[in-house]
Design a protein around this motif. Sequence first.
Motif, PDB file in Angstrom:
ATOM      1  N   MET A 211      -1.018  -6.253   3.925  1.00  0.00           N
ATOM      2  CA  MET A 211      -0.161  -5.528   4.852  1.00  0.00           C
ATOM      3  C   MET A 211       0.558  -4.396   4.127  1.00  0.00           C
ATOM      4  O   MET A 211       0.688  -4.400   2.917  1.00  0.00           O
ATOM      5  N   ALA A 212       1.026  -3.402   4.897  1.00  0.00           N
ATOM      6  CA  ALA A 212       1.759  -2.298   4.290  1.00  0.00           C
ATOM      7  C   ALA A 212       3.038  -2.819   3.663  1.00  0.00           C
ATOM      8  O   ALA A 212       3.695  -3.713   4.190  1.00  0.00           O
ATOM      9  N   ALA A 213       3.388  -2.268   2.491  1.00  0.00           N
ATOM     10  CA  ALA A 213       4.583  -2.708   1.789  1.00  0.00           C
ATOM     11  C   ALA A 213       5.831  -2.327   2.561  1.00  0.00           C
ATOM     12  O   ALA A 213       6.861  -2.982   2.470  1.00  0.00           O
ATOM     13  N   ARG A 214       5.752  -1.258   3.323  1.00  0.00           N
ATOM     14  CA  ARG A 214       6.864  -0.855   4.174  1.00  0.00           C
ATOM     15  C   ARG A 214       6.269  -0.206   5.405  1.00  0.00           C
ATOM     16  O   ARG A 214       5.070   0.078   5.450  1.00  0.00           O
ATOM     17  N   GLY A 215       7.096   0.023   6.407  1.00  0.00           N
ATOM     18  CA  GLY A 215       6.594   0.663   7.608  1.00  0.00           C
ATOM     19  C   GLY A 215       6.081   2.066   7.322  1.00  0.00           C
ATOM     20  O   GLY A 215       6.604   2.765   6.448  1.00  0.00           O
ATOM     21  N   VAL A 216       5.047   2.467   8.047  1.00  0.00           N
ATOM     22  CA  VAL A 216       4.479   3.805   7.922  1.00  0.00           C
ATOM     23  C   VAL A 216       4.414   4.421   9.314  1.00  0.00           C
ATOM     24  O   VAL A 216       3.922   3.789  10.252  1.00  0.00           O
TER      25      VAL A 216
END
Length: 213
Positions: A1-6
Motif C-alpha cells: 500500500m502507499a506509505a501516505r495518501g497520494v
Amino acid sequence: MAARGVFITFEGIDGVGKSTQIKLLAERLRSDGHAPCLTREPGGSTGAEEIRNLLVQGDPGRWSGETECLLFTAARRDHLEKTILPALEAGKIVLCDRFADSTRVYQGLARGDLRALVDRLHAQFIGREPDLTFILDMAPEAALHRGLARGSGEDRFEEMGLPFQHRLRAGFQAIAHEYPERCRLIDAARAPEIIAAEIAALTAAYIAAQAPA
C-alpha cells in the motif's frame, strides 16, 4: 500500500477520455493491492453534488464567470473536507476527475481575465494542490464531438462552442508548463489502452519515489 495518501487529478477539455482513464488506472491500482478513492468535480460529496447541478446544467449564459468561481470554490471546499482529505489521511490514493486546474482554465482564462480572483479564492479556501496531474490533450473538434455525443444533459460548457474549446485547450497546455513538477501532458488521441499504460507507468514511478528509503 502507499506509505501516505497520494492525490492524483485528471484534467483536460470535455470529451478527452478522463473518465475512461480514471477507471483504467483504478483497475490497475487495485490489481497492485491498492484501494483507490475515485471522485469528481464539481461534486464528490453530497453538498458539492448539489452545487454541480447548478453549474453543468442549464443555459450557457446562466452564470457569469465570477459567479462560477464562487460556486466552484464552494463545491471544492465541501469536497475537500468531506472526501479528499479524509481519504488522504487514511493513506488512500485519490483519483479525481478535475480539480483546481479546471477552474484556473475555465473561469480564470477562458471565461475572462479572472485568474487572479481564482488564485485568491484557492489560496484562502482550498490551499491544496494535487501531487500528480495528468492533462489529457487532443484536438477540440474530436473532443467536442465525443462530449456532445454522450447526451448526458450536462452539456452547458460544451454548448459554449468550438472557439471556447480551443481556448480551453490552450489554457490546459499553459497549466502544464506552469506546473511542470506535477503535471504530465498526455496525448489523448491514441488508443485508450496505450494511454492507460503510460499513465499507469507514470503513477507507479511517482508512488515508488515517495516510498521511504
